[in-house]
Design a protein around this motif. Structure first.
Motif, short mmCIF file in Angstrom:
data_model
loop_
_atom_site.label_atom_id
_atom_site.label_comp_id
_atom_site.label_asym_id
_atom_site.label_seq_id
_atom_site.Cartn_x
_atom_site.Cartn_y
_atom_site.Cartn_z
N SER A 345 0.81 -1.09 -0.13
CA SER A 345 -0.02 0.01 -0.02
C SER A 345 0.74 1.25 -0.09
O SER A 345 0.51 2.48 -0.44
CB SER A 345 -0.96 -0.13 1.13
OG SER A 345 -1.84 -1.11 1.01
N ALA A 346 1.95 0.99 0.56
CA ALA A 346 2.86 2.36 0.78
C ALA A 346 3.83 2.30 -0.45
O ALA A 346 4.66 3.25 -0.60
CB ALA A 346 3.72 2.34 2.15
N GLU A 347 3.56 1.41 -1.40
CA GLU A 347 4.41 1.30 -2.58
C GLU A 347 5.87 1.14 -2.70
O GLU A 347 6.90 1.56 -3.30
CB GLU A 347 4.16 2.64 -3.39
CG GLU A 347 2.67 2.81 -3.89
CD GLU A 347 2.47 4.14 -4.86
OE1 GLU A 347 3.64 4.73 -5.26
OE2 GLU A 347 1.59 4.31 -5.33
N VAL A 348 6.07 0.65 -1.43
CA VAL A 348 7.75 0.11 -1.08
C VAL A 348 7.95 -0.99 -1.92
O VAL A 348 9.06 -1.01 -2.34
CB VAL A 348 7.75 -0.09 0.42
CG1 VAL A 348 9.20 -0.78 0.66
CG2 VAL A 348 7.47 1.18 1.43
N ILE A 349 7.01 -1.91 -1.94
CA ILE A 349 7.37 -2.99 -3.12
C ILE A 349 6.11 -3.11 -3.60
O ILE A 349 4.96 -2.39 -3.63
CB ILE A 349 7.55 -4.19 -2.05
CG1 ILE A 349 6.15 -4.69 -1.30
CG2 ILE A 349 8.76 -4.34 -1.35
CD1 ILE A 349 6.17 -5.91 -0.80
N PRO A 350 6.12 -3.84 -5.08
CA PRO A 350 5.08 -3.80 -5.93
C PRO A 350 3.83 -4.51 -5.48
O PRO A 350 4.03 -5.31 -4.57
CB PRO A 350 5.76 -4.42 -7.16
CG PRO A 350 7.26 -4.34 -7.18
CD PRO A 350 7.41 -4.35 -5.66
N PRO A 351 2.67 -4.21 -6.04
CA PRO A 351 1.46 -4.79 -5.39
C PRO A 351 1.42 -6.36 -5.67
O PRO A 351 1.20 -6.82 -4.86
CB PRO A 351 0.64 -4.01 -6.14
CG PRO A 351 0.88 -2.63 -6.50
CD PRO A 351 2.46 -2.88 -6.78
N TRP A 352 1.89 -6.78 -6.89
CA TRP A 352 1.77 -8.12 -6.92
C TRP A 352 2.70 -8.89 -6.11
O TRP A 352 2.55 -9.99 -5.64
CB TRP A 352 2.39 -8.23 -8.80
CG TRP A 352 3.69 -7.89 -8.98
CD1 TRP A 352 3.92 -6.65 -9.24
CD2 TRP A 352 4.90 -8.71 -8.73
NE1 TRP A 352 5.30 -6.71 -9.76
CE2 TRP A 352 5.94 -7.78 -9.06
CE3 TRP A 352 5.11 -10.09 -8.21
CZ2 TRP A 352 7.01 -8.47 -9.21
CZ3 TRP A 352 6.28 -10.65 -8.22
CH2 TRP A 352 7.38 -9.65 -8.85
N LEU A 353 4.02 -8.39 -5.62
CA LEU A 353 4.94 -9.01 -5.06
C LEU A 353 4.27 -9.05 -3.47
O LEU A 353 4.23 -9.99 -2.74
CB LEU A 353 6.21 -8.24 -4.87
CG LEU A 353 7.21 -8.86 -3.97
CD1 LEU A 353 7.51 -10.34 -4.38
CD2 LEU A 353 8.70 -7.94 -4.14
#
Length: 376
Positions: A345-353
């Motif tokens: 949600s914080a876009e630290v990692i991609p949503p799919w991951l």
């Protein structure tokens, strides 16, 4: 006469033992689902009584109806625990009655009754994503609207009826704020337009602000009435009426974006496209879509994990320790899932991951334990 050959592969055919194990698992899952559902509904009933019921005089039947709208969404979020506890209870029960020992002594591989249980969990996950999830999302959306109507509140940041809209293209962006809206006439009341221009390098700069008594959307443009506009560094100019080009349709402009949890699986792709077209971040919706796609794998992984722990019981003879270890590991993967969702949600990692990492880790741990138990 020639014997007819079955078209199904041998490992796809369920024998009497596999059907018996599946039936035992189904009964245990029903008990786990009933217990968890009862706890959730009790908590929701008390929460609604203390929340909405404190602001509005509601009867017990009305509170019960609101609870039935809210609880399914929460129950679906805890379904991985249903498969963890239910499958663990089923295989521990089989182990206590020495039925697993008899199956293994007869030369039956653990894969023959663990994989059908995981397959049933996977198929139930598909059913949840395709049918049960959309129904629960619709019920949750209805609950949110009904609660807002009862408490006379709406989701906003500065006033109870504030409306925020964003639109534009590669050369211009508009952020629109209105005090309230008139859906019947596709009109905004007490509206302010913040207009930004984009240069060739993609740099966005503020260029103009326009305040108007009302703005009506029709035929691809906003019609502003009694407007006052001021460009950057210039004096304000008053307009009786002013037309601004718009790329929005009436429905898009006056329809609030539903919460990701209140959006069904089938509506998520269109919702993502609408949010992107409006210029907002669609990360939460993309994460929700990937989590729904990964849900069947999570159910199957939890079932294999629980079965693998219960298979070790007949060798180690330590029922309590291994059962607690399975529950602790299940909760650990749940917290990993929550942490991954927060990072996504914080876009630290991609949503799919963020969506696929927890079920993949759970599945890898379950298969590793099962391989070690079965093959040493």
């Amino acid at each position: 006469m020639k014997r007819r050959t079955s078209l199904a592969a041998p490992w796809l055919r369920l024998g009497r033992i596999e059907r018996y194990v599946l039936l035992t698992q189904a009964r245990s899952l029903a008990v786990a689902l009933g217990v968890i559902s009862a706890l959730i509904m009790l908590i929701d009933f008390v929460e609604i009584s203390r929340g909405v019921g404190s602001d509005v005089d509601l009867s017990g039947a009305r509170i019960l109806g609101l609870m039935l709208l809210k609880s399914p969404q929460v129950i679906l979020q805890l379904l991985p625990f249903v498969f963890l506890f239910g499958t663990l209870g089923a295989f521990v029960s089989l182990n206590r009655r020495s039925e697993l020992i008899a199956m293994r002594a007869a030369g039956l591989s653990a894969w023959r009754f663990v994989l059908p249980a995981a397959g049933a969990a996977f198929m139930f996950g598909i059913l949840t994503v395709a049918a049960l999830g959309p129904a629960a999302s619709a019920a949750d959306g209805l609950f949110q609207r009904e609660r807002a109507r009862l408490t006379n509140s709406a989701i906003s940041t500065d006033s109870p009826e504030a409306i925020w809209i964003r639109e534009g293209d590669d050369t211009r962006q508009m952020v629109i704020r209105a005090d309230r809206q008139d859906r019947a006439n596709a009109r905004l009341i007490g509206v302010t337009f913040f207009i930004y221009s984009n240069d060739g390098a993609g740099v966005r700069t503020f260029s103009e602000r326009i305040d108007a008594a009302s703005a009506t959307l029709s035929a691809g443009h906003w019609r502003l009435v009694d407007a006052v506009g001021a460009q950057l560094g210039q004096r304000a100019v008053r307009y009786a009426t002013l037309d601004l080009r718009s790329s929005l349709a009436d429905k898009e402009a006056f329809e609030r974006f539903a919460r990701p949890q209140a959006t069904s699986f089938w509506a998520l792709p269109a919702q993502i496209a609408r949010v992107d077209a409006a210029g907002f971040s669609s990360t939460a919706y993309r994460l929700r879509l990937q989590q729904l796609l990964a849900m069947p794998l999570m159910f199957a992984a939890m079932s294999i994990l629980a079965a693998a722990f219960s298979l070790r019981l007949m060798r180690l003879g330590d029922l309590a320790r291994m059962s607690v270890a399975a529950v602790v590991l299940g909760f650990a993967f749940f917290f990993v899932n929550q942490a991954a969702s927060a990072f996504g949600s914080a876009e630290v990692i991609p949503p799919w991951l963020a969506a696929w990492l927890p079920p993949l880790l759970t599945a890898l741990a379950a298969f590793t334990l099962l391989f070690y138990t079965e093959d040493g």
